[in-house]
Design a protein around this motif. Sequence first.
Motif, PDB file in Angstrom:
ATOM      1  N   ASN A 269      45.886   8.229  41.278  1.00 32.93           N
ATOM      2  CA  ASN A 269      46.799   9.021  42.079  1.00 32.93           C
ATOM      3  C   ASN A 269      47.122  10.311  41.367  1.00 32.93           C
ATOM      4  OD1 ASN A 269      47.079   7.205  44.233  1.00 32.93           O
ATOM      5  ND2 ASN A 269      48.590   6.015  43.091  1.00 32.93           N
TER       6      ASN A 269
ATOM      7  N   GLU B 150      39.816  12.769  50.451  1.00 30.72           N
ATOM      8  CA  GLU B 150      40.693  13.670  49.700  1.00 30.72           C
ATOM      9  C   GLU B 150      40.896  14.990  50.437  1.00 30.72           C
ATOM     10  OE1 GLU B 150      39.350  11.932  45.296  1.00 30.72           O
ATOM     11  OE2 GLU B 150      38.711  13.932  45.938  1.00 30.72           O
TER      12      GLU B 150
ATOM     13  N   GLU C 271      40.359  -1.114  49.257  1.00 30.36           N
ATOM     14  CA  GLU C 271      41.516  -0.851  48.399  1.00 30.36           C
ATOM     15  C   GLU C 271      41.066  -0.377  47.014  1.00 30.36           C
ATOM     16  OE1 GLU C 271      44.752  -0.818  49.144  1.00 30.36           O
ATOM     17  OE2 GLU C 271      44.138  -1.161  51.228  1.00 30.36           O
TER      18      GLU C 271
ATOM     19  N   LEU D 212      40.086   3.167  47.315  1.00 29.76           N
ATOM     20  CA  LEU D 212      41.266   4.043  47.354  1.00 29.76           C
ATOM     21  C   LEU D 212      41.802   4.308  45.957  1.00 29.76           C
ATOM     22  CD1 LEU D 212      43.190   2.750  50.502  1.00 29.76           C
ATOM     23  CD2 LEU D 212      42.427   5.091  50.091  1.00 29.76           C
ATOM     24  N   ASP D 213      41.685   3.311  45.069  1.00 26.82           N
ATOM     25  CA  ASP D 213      42.148   3.496  43.689  1.00 26.82           C
ATOM     26  C   ASP D 213      41.360   4.579  42.965  1.00 26.82           C
ATOM     27  OD1 ASP D 213      44.095   1.555  43.943  1.00 26.82           O
ATOM     28  OD2 ASP D 213      42.826  -0.054  43.150  1.00 26.82           O
TER      29      ASP D 213
ATOM     30  N   CYS E  76      40.322   7.356  44.413  1.00 27.41           N
ATOM     31  CA  CYS E  76      40.559   8.641  45.083  1.00 27.41           C
ATOM     32  C   CYS E  76      41.763   9.355  44.484  1.00 27.41           C
ATOM     33  CB  CYS E  76      40.780   8.430  46.579  1.00 27.41           C
ATOM     34  SG  CYS E  76      39.361   7.728  47.447  1.00 27.41           S
TER      35      CYS E  76
ATOM     36  N   LEU F 114      44.736  11.058  45.273  1.00 27.98           N
ATOM     37  CA  LEU F 114      45.624  11.220  46.417  1.00 27.98           C
ATOM     38  C   LEU F 114      47.070  11.210  45.946  1.00 27.98           C
ATOM     39  CD1 LEU F 114      44.029   8.621  48.883  1.00 27.98           C
ATOM     40  CD2 LEU F 114      43.747  11.104  48.972  1.00 27.98           C
TER      41      LEU F 114
ATOM     42  N   THR G  11      50.903  10.126  46.111  1.00 22.28           N
ATOM     43  CA  THR G  11      51.429   8.798  46.434  1.00 22.28           C
ATOM     44  C   THR G  11      51.715   8.655  47.917  1.00 22.28           C
ATOM     45  OG1 THR G  11      52.407   8.627  44.226  1.00 22.28           O
ATOM     46  CG2 THR G  11      53.252   7.138  45.921  1.00 22.28           C
TER      47      THR G  11
ATOM     48  N   ARG H 198      48.438   8.304  49.893  1.00 22.88           N
ATOM     49  CA  ARG H 198      47.856   6.964  49.741  1.00 22.88           C
ATOM     50  C   ARG H 198      48.590   5.971  50.648  1.00 22.88           C
ATOM     51  NH1 ARG H 198      45.273   3.387  45.985  1.00 22.88           N
ATOM     52  NH2 ARG H 198      45.349   1.367  47.008  1.00 22.88           N
TER      53      ARG H 198
END
Length: 291
Positions: free
Chosen positions: A2, A172, A208, A211-212, A214, A216, A218, A221
């Motif tokens: 993040n 992103e 998931e 996503l970790d 990426c 982004l 908070t 996300r």
Amino acid sequence: MNDSTRGPSPQRLLLATDLCARCDRPLDRAKQLASEFQSDLHVLTVREGPRTPDEVASWLERDGAPQGFELAARRELDEEFAGSGLSPTLQVVEGDVTDAILEVAGGMDDALVLTGASNEDSFQRLILGSTAERLAQDLVHPLLVVRQRTRGPYARILVANDFSHAARQALETAARLFPGRRIVLFHVLEELAEPVAGAVQDALEASERFLDTCILPTEARAAVATFIGHGSLTDTLPRYVRDEAIQLAVLGIHPQSGMARMFMGSRSEDLLQQLACDTLLVRSRKDKDDG
């Protein structure tokens, strides 16, 4: 991964259009985005050659005077943007459409390129012809292909996910351009004709983990919802877009292998033809995919 910082919105929008009647949709979207982003709007139209005897004569007798086409285009833009608070610049060039877009965009470090989608005109033939292939390979800027009428900012956004670096950059970019919007991260289990609980759960967990990786904020996300479909990609994704009234689909591009490798293989052209919503193409900055 993040990151609490978010890159700025594009400082410039480049709208590639021939200013014909069916170009109202990309023009309206460019106007909306320029207001939303507080960005400068640059309008590019390309004349590929003379089409009438008068135009041929003008083509051959160039005396440096402004051509009637450019003057008419300028008047049209002035009328279109009157009272909007926006003052778009206009550039008219002659030559190959794709070359012109690439050259003009190349002088804009931070820009979003917009155009329309149609198979009826050489200038707008982005999905069905070689223009799309060349832009997908060579244009480093995000490319927004507008199909829908503009009824406000994008609210329902989908990012196609094949767990690749291209998909990561697509997500992103979507989060950066459209903060605060709900985004569906969409993956298709193509090997399954029917959903299998274990496979769907595995794909959700993989999403998931993806996503970790990426970058982004908070809040961005938290606004991403993962969804797993099953069946044919070129059937499942367009159907979801239609059923859920998705307004913008974001696709990552693998530049090393041409249009045949956009997003998830050689079916990408069929996918783009079937999507009813606007489409944002984001080219990966990596030479090799790491998905």
